[in-house]
Write a protein that holds these residues in place. Structure first.
Motif, PDB file in Angstrom:
ATOM      1  N   PRO A 178     -11.958 -55.950  33.142  1.00  0.00           N
ATOM      2  CA  PRO A 178     -11.244 -55.746  34.408  1.00  0.00           C
ATOM      3  C   PRO A 178     -10.408 -54.474  34.396  1.00  0.00           C
ATOM      4  O   PRO A 178      -9.930 -54.026  33.346  1.00  0.00           O
ATOM      5  N   THR A 179     -10.224 -53.906  35.577  1.00  0.00           N
ATOM      6  CA  THR A 179      -9.404 -52.704  35.727  1.00  0.00           C
ATOM      7  C   THR A 179      -8.172 -52.978  36.591  1.00  0.00           C
ATOM      8  O   THR A 179      -7.447 -52.056  36.942  1.00  0.00           O
ATOM      9  N   SER A 180      -7.944 -54.239  36.910  1.00  0.00           N
ATOM     10  CA  SER A 180      -6.766 -54.631  37.679  1.00  0.00           C
ATOM     11  C   SER A 180      -6.538 -56.120  37.480  1.00  0.00           C
ATOM     12  O   SER A 180      -7.419 -56.837  36.984  1.00  0.00           O
ATOM     13  N   LEU A 219       4.411 -54.375  31.195  1.00  0.00           N
ATOM     14  CA  LEU A 219       5.537 -53.566  31.662  1.00  0.00           C
ATOM     15  C   LEU A 219       5.300 -52.085  31.371  1.00  0.00           C
ATOM     16  O   LEU A 219       5.559 -51.214  32.221  1.00  0.00           O
ATOM     17  N   GLN A 220       4.804 -51.785  30.181  1.00  0.00           N
ATOM     18  CA  GLN A 220       4.498 -50.394  29.849  1.00  0.00           C
ATOM     19  C   GLN A 220       3.441 -49.834  30.789  1.00  0.00           C
ATOM     20  O   GLN A 220       3.522 -48.668  31.203  1.00  0.00           O
ATOM     21  N   GLN A 221       2.451 -50.650  31.129  1.00  0.00           N
ATOM     22  CA  GLN A 221       1.398 -50.173  32.032  1.00  0.00           C
ATOM     23  C   GLN A 221       1.936 -49.860  33.432  1.00  0.00           C
ATOM     24  O   GLN A 221       1.326 -49.083  34.166  1.00  0.00           O
ATOM     25  N   PRO A 238      10.881 -55.738  39.899  1.00  0.00           N
ATOM     26  CA  PRO A 238       9.559 -56.034  40.486  1.00  0.00           C
ATOM     27  C   PRO A 238       8.443 -55.952  39.454  1.00  0.00           C
ATOM     28  O   PRO A 238       7.468 -56.712  39.524  1.00  0.00           O
ATOM     29  N   GLU A 239       8.563 -55.014  38.515  1.00  0.00           N
ATOM     30  CA  GLU A 239       7.514 -54.847  37.503  1.00  0.00           C
ATOM     31  C   GLU A 239       7.415 -56.068  36.602  1.00  0.00           C
ATOM     32  O   GLU A 239       6.309 -56.546  36.295  1.00  0.00           O
ATOM     33  N   PHE A 311      -2.604 -52.351  35.322  1.00  0.00           N
ATOM     34  CA  PHE A 311      -1.708 -51.742  36.295  1.00  0.00           C
ATOM     35  C   PHE A 311      -1.925 -50.232  36.254  1.00  0.00           C
ATOM     36  O   PHE A 311      -2.191 -49.651  35.200  1.00  0.00           O
ATOM     37  N   ALA A 312      -1.771 -49.574  37.394  1.00  0.00           N
ATOM     38  CA  ALA A 312      -2.272 -48.205  37.556  1.00  0.00           C
ATOM     39  C   ALA A 312      -1.399 -47.121  36.950  1.00  0.00           C
ATOM     40  O   ALA A 312      -1.877 -46.007  36.725  1.00  0.00           O
ATOM     41  N   ALA A 313      -0.138 -47.390  36.668  1.00  0.00           N
ATOM     42  CA  ALA A 313       0.788 -46.306  36.316  1.00  0.00           C
ATOM     43  C   ALA A 313       0.393 -45.575  35.052  1.00  0.00           C
ATOM     44  O   ALA A 313       0.400 -44.340  35.006  1.00  0.00           O
ATOM     45  N   GLN A 314       0.053 -46.304  33.972  1.00  0.00           N
ATOM     46  CA  GLN A 314      -0.353 -45.637  32.729  1.00  0.00           C
ATOM     47  C   GLN A 314      -1.131 -46.604  31.848  1.00  0.00           C
ATOM     48  O   GLN A 314      -0.932 -47.819  31.910  1.00  0.00           O
TER      49      GLN A 314
END
Length: 436
Positions: A178-180, A219-221, A238-239, A311-314
C-alpha cells in the motif's frame, strides 16, 4: 636419574608457561535469547542462524581465538535493564552489557557507563569505521559510550504465496504494497476475502514496544516533530490522531490478527496464518532459513520490505540499534585490554551479525560481496537513509515506549478513545520527563 631430572624441569617449565598465560575473565551480559543446547559449542559462526545462534557462536569463536580470555556470559530477559539497574545499585555490574542506543542516554547522563574511545583506539578501531547511524547512536557529548553493532527497525515480512492467492502481486513477482492508509485497508479487505486469513499479523497482546514503534514511524512519515523539545512530547496533534486511527482501523476493519503476543505472532507468520507480519529486522535470517526448506508455509515464498510510506510528507521509519557498553566499575588493565579485543572482534565480524537482518554498523560490511549477496538486502537498503531515531537528547526512552505502548494499545483495542489515549500518553510522558 637424568630422565627424572629432565621430567622435573619439563614440569616446572609447563607450570611457568601456564602462569605466564594466566586467564583473564570478563563478564558479559546480554539479551538475544538462550540457545546453549544448539550453539553452546559452535565456533563456526557461518553455521549459526538467528540472533541467539550468531552471538553465541561469535563469543565461542572469540574464546577459541583468545585462549587466555574467558568470557562468562549471562543471558537476561529482554531488555534486561531492570536487572542491570539492580546490579549497578549493588556494585555488581558486568564488564560488558548489550544495550539499545535509545537507552544509552539514561546511563551516560548518570555516569553509569564508561566512554570507550581509548579502549577502541588501543585496538586500532576508529570511529570512522562506523556508519553515521551507528556512530551517532552511541555518541554522547562528543564521546563514544558503546560499540555500535547494528541498526534495526520494523519491517513488512511478506508471504508471497498468500499474496498471490489474494491477487496482490505485481507482474514481476513483487508484492503490491500500500501507498496510503486507504490502500492498506482496501488491500487488507481484498486479502481477507480471497484467502480467508488476516492480511496483517501484528503483536497486540502483552505488548508495548510494537505500538510505540509503529506510532513513531507514522508520525515521522507525517513530518511531525513530536519531540522538538526533548524534555516534552507533543501527542495532542492531528498527526498523532491520524496515526492512531489508522492503527485502530486495522483491527476494527478485521484485516489484522488480534490477541497475539510476540511469540505467537512470530510463529503465526512462519505457519502461514497471515499475509504480512509487522516485525523486526532480526527475524529475516530465521524466515529466510524457513523459506529455503521444503514443506514449510514460507517455502520459496518469503520476502521483506520496509514499512511502506502510508503518509505523503516523507518516507521514514523509526530505527534504533544495539550496542555493547562498559558499565562503570573497577577493572584490571588486563580486563580492559580483553574487552577491547572483544570489541574489535565483534566489529570485525559485523557481517556475521548482519546475517540476522540487522543493518551493519561497520561501513566496510556494506561493500562486501557476501553482504550484497544476502537475500532481500536490496529491498531494505534504503533504511540506511530513511531510518530515524528519536532525538539523542531524549532520556527515558524505554519507559516512554512503555507508556505510549500502553495508551495506544488501549485506543487500538477500544478501551479508550483515541483522544483520551493520546492526552493520557502525553501527560504521563511529560510527567516522567519533568521528574528528571
Amino acid at each position: 636419574m637424568k630422565t627424572i631430572l629432565m621430567t622435573t624441569v619439563a614440569i616446572a617449565t609447563l607450570g611457568y608457561g601456564a602462569s605466564a598465560q594466566a586467564q583473564t575473565t570478563i563478564e558479559l551480559q546480554r539479551f538475544f535469547g538462550a540457545c546453549e543446547a544448539d550453539y553452546g559449542s559452535v565456533t563456526d559462526v557461518s553455521a549459526a542462524v538467528g540472533e541467539c545462534g550468531i552471538i553465541t557462536a561469535l563469543v565461542n569463536k572469540f574464546e577459541a581465538d583468545n585462549p587466555d580470555i574467558d568470557v562468562n556470559v549471562t543471558t537476561v530477559e529482554w531488555p534486561g535493564y531492570d536487572q542491570l539497574n539492580a546490579q549497578l545499585a549493588s556494585g555488581a555490574a558486568p564488564d560488558v552489557v548489550s544495550m539499545h542506543y535509545s537507552a544509552i542516554s539514561d546511563y551516560q547522563s548518570r555516569g553509569l557507563i564508561e566512554p570507550i574511545d581509548e579502549v577502541l583506539a588501543a585496538q586500532g578501531v576508529s570511529p570512522e569505521n562506523f556508519t553515521d547511524a551507528g556512530r551517532n547512536g552511541v555518541t554522547k557529548e562528543g564521546q563514544l559510550y558503546g560499540l555500535p553493532f547494528d541498526n534495526w527497525t520494523m519491517l513488512f515480512h511478506v508471504n508471497l504465496n498468500l499474496m498471490k492467492e489474494a491477487g496482490l502481486v505485481n507482474a514481476d513477482g513483487t508484492p503490491m504494497l500500500p501507498t496510503s492508509g486507504e490502500e492498506l485497508i482496501a488491500q487488507g479487505k481484498q486479502f481477507q476475502e480471497k484467502t480467508g486469513k488476516p492480511y496483517l499479523i501484528q503483536i497486540m497482546a502483552n505488548e508495548t514496544a510494537s505500538y510505540a514503534r509503529i506510532l513513531y514511524t507514522l508520525l515521522q512519515q507525517q513530518n511531525s516533530d513530536f519531540f522538538s523539545d526533548p524534555t516534552a512530547i507533543k501527542l495532542n496533534t492531528p498527526e498523532a490522531k491520524a496515526a492512531v486511527e489508522l492503527m485502530k482501523a486495522t483491527k476494527d476493519e478485521g484485516i489484522s490478527t488480534t490477541g497475539l503476543d510476540y511469540a505467537a505472532a512470530v510463529s503465526g507468520f512462519a505457519n502461514g496464518e497471515g499475509g504480512i507480519a509487522i516485525n523486526g529486522t532480526w527475524l529475516i535470517g530465521d524466515y529466510v532459513a524457513q523459506s529455503e526448506k521444503e514443506g514449510t508455509a514460507l517455502s520459496n515464498s518469503y520476502t521483506v520490505y520496509p514499512v511502506p510510506q502510508l503518509f505523503a510528507a516523507q518516507d521514514s521509519t523509526y530505527a534504533d540499534g544495539h550496542s555493547w557498553v562498559m558499565p562503570k566499575k573497577d577493572r584490571t588493565p588486563e580486563q580492559v585490554d580483553a574487552i577491547g579485543k572483544l570489541f574489535k572482534f565483534l566489529s570485525d565480524n559485523d557481517f556475521q551479525w548482519a546475517r540476522t537482518g540487522h543493518l551493519p554498523a561497520s561501513k566496510a560490511v556494506f561493500d562486501m560481496a557476501e553482504f550484497k549477496d544476502l537475500p532481500h538486502r536490496e529491498n531494505i537498503a534504503k533504511i540506511a537513509d530513511t531510518g530515524r531515531s528519536l532525538p539523542a537528547e531524549v532520556q527515558r526512552q524505554f519507559p516512554i515506549q512503555d507508556i505510549i505502548g500502553e495508551e495506544i494499545g488501549a485506543a487500538v483495542n477500544g478501551d479508550k478513545s483515541v483522544d483520551e489515549a493520546l492526552a493520557s500518553a502525553e501527560s504521563r510522558v511529560n510527567e516522567l520527563l519533568g521528574d528528571l
